[in-house]
Write an enzyme that holds these catalytic residues in place. Sequence first.
Site, PDB file in Angstrom:
ATOM      1  N   SER A   1       0.794  -1.239   0.000  1.00 46.33           N
ATOM      2  CA  SER A   1       0.000   0.000   0.000  1.00 46.33           C
ATOM      3  C   SER A   1       0.821   1.281   0.000  1.00 46.33           C
ATOM      4  O   SER A   1       0.253   2.363  -0.134  1.00 46.33           O
ATOM      5  CB  SER A   1      -0.937   0.014   1.205  1.00 46.33           C
ATOM      6  OG  SER A   1      -1.964  -0.907   0.976  1.00 46.33           O
TER       7      SER A   1
ATOM      8  N   VAL B   1       1.174  -3.762   3.813  1.00 50.23           N
ATOM      9  CA  VAL B   1       1.165  -5.059   4.504  1.00 50.23           C
ATOM     10  C   VAL B   1       2.413  -5.906   4.230  1.00 50.23           C
ATOM     11  O   VAL B   1       2.606  -6.943   4.851  1.00 50.23           O
ATOM     12  CB  VAL B   1      -0.096  -5.924   4.207  1.00 50.23           C
ATOM     13  CG1 VAL B   1      -1.327  -5.385   4.890  1.00 50.23           C
ATOM     14  CG2 VAL B   1      -0.300  -6.130   2.733  1.00 50.23           C
TER      15      VAL B   1
ATOM     16  N   TYR C   1      -3.837  -2.443 -10.179  1.00 50.66           N
ATOM     17  CA  TYR C   1      -3.732  -2.256  -8.733  1.00 50.66           C
ATOM     18  C   TYR C   1      -2.833  -3.333  -8.096  1.00 50.66           C
ATOM     19  O   TYR C   1      -1.947  -3.035  -7.289  1.00 50.66           O
ATOM     20  CB  TYR C   1      -5.140  -2.269  -8.113  1.00 50.66           C
ATOM     21  CG  TYR C   1      -5.117  -2.311  -6.600  1.00 50.66           C
ATOM     22  CD1 TYR C   1      -4.780  -1.177  -5.857  1.00 50.66           C
ATOM     23  CD2 TYR C   1      -5.404  -3.494  -5.917  1.00 50.66           C
ATOM     24  CE1 TYR C   1      -4.734  -1.226  -4.467  1.00 50.66           C
ATOM     25  CE2 TYR C   1      -5.358  -3.545  -4.529  1.00 50.66           C
ATOM     26  CZ  TYR C   1      -5.031  -2.413  -3.811  1.00 50.66           C
ATOM     27  OH  TYR C   1      -4.970  -2.463  -2.442  1.00 50.66           O
TER      28      TYR C   1
HETATM   29  N1  LIG Z   1      -2.615  -2.626   3.327  1.00 52.66           N
HETATM   30  C1  LIG Z   1      -2.057  -3.088   2.240  1.00 52.66           C
HETATM   31  O1  LIG Z   1      -0.866  -2.969   2.032  1.00 52.66           O
HETATM   32  C2  LIG Z   1      -2.990  -3.832   1.347  1.00 52.66           C
HETATM   33  C3  LIG Z   1      -2.492  -4.024  -0.058  1.00 52.66           C
HETATM   34  C4  LIG Z   1      -2.818  -5.385  -0.610  1.00 52.66           C
HETATM   35  N2  LIG Z   1      -2.285  -5.494  -1.945  1.00 52.66           N
HETATM   36  C5  LIG Z   1      -4.304  -5.591  -0.673  1.00 52.66           C
HETATM   37  O2  LIG Z   1      -4.887  -5.100  -1.607  1.00 52.66           O
HETATM   38  O3  LIG Z   1      -4.910  -6.205   0.159  1.00 52.66           O
END
Ligand SMILES: NC(=O)CC[C@H](N)C(=O)O
Length: 305
Positions: free
Chosen positions: A63, A259, A189
């Site tokens: 993210s 994450v 994304y």
């Molecule tokens: N909080 C994150 O880093 C979430 C990104 C992760 N790619 C998701 O879409 O769930």
Amino acid sequence: MNYQAILEEIEKEIQALFSEGKVADYIPALAKVDPNQFIMSVRLFDGTSFGVGDVNSKFSIQSISKVFTFTLALHQYGRDLYQRVGHEPSGDPFNSLVQLEYENGIPRNPFINAGAIVTTDTLVSIHKKYTFKFILDFIKKVANDDTITYDKDIYKSELENGFKNFALINMIKSYNNIHNKIDTVINTYFKQCSIMMSTSQLAQSMQYIANHGVNPLTNERLISISKAKRTSSLMLTCGHYDASGDFAYKVGLPGKSGVGGGIVAIVPQKMSICVYSPKLNAQGNSLIGTKALELFTSKTGLSIF
Ligand SMILES: NC(=O)CC[C@H](N)C(=O)O
């Protein structure tokens, strides 16, 4: 100030926390990392940098990519962007669906998944099938590194397991707030989330936000002063999902987590910081990363407050 000595002190103090937290495993490919890592980089505007751990070791930015896509979308659309995505904290988990229904498919902010997916959609409307290249080229430019790329296994793993994200994009599409094909937007994304960078590259890539929109390395203006301010404000209020208040309270800096275990933070007009440690707290933010940043601002007195 002896930043190197401070980072080394922090590295010692966080050791006791390695038993806490949990690596993200809802994206199976992310669970493959060594959980007990700690890396931290600090970069000043004159290019001086400090670090502990392997500052060139790459991890999935997840993210943190939302900061770059927000910059690009805000630059393109200005305040019209806020008709599609808001700028208020959500107080809900990063992948929550609940608000979307009673707020008519307008995500609260660009840093939760729903908002980042809409932000990416706004870029797809302009750049079509070249959108990911456009995002990656921007990241290469701000990181001053042409070698940056994404990890195909993590991308595939997200595509195969991102059920919540598919639910989110379908829900938003039902309110006509996704203008392009679901596959094109979600693929872009997931790819942006799978980009691999080191703490050293990420610290460099945040310099334009810390420096009022200008990359101090090249003197290139990437966004206006006002838009750099808005990006920083959103990092402070929304950068850590439902732990944004806690992060502001403990650290006192604009920051953005992913994450994958990375967190970027800026000290406005002074420096940028990136910390990596993959075990997460209950809100999906790096547990040791948050603690390390709290120690950094406590020891240096460098918070925005
Ligand atoms: N909080 C994150 O880093 C979430 C990104 C992760 N790619 C998701 O879409 O769930």
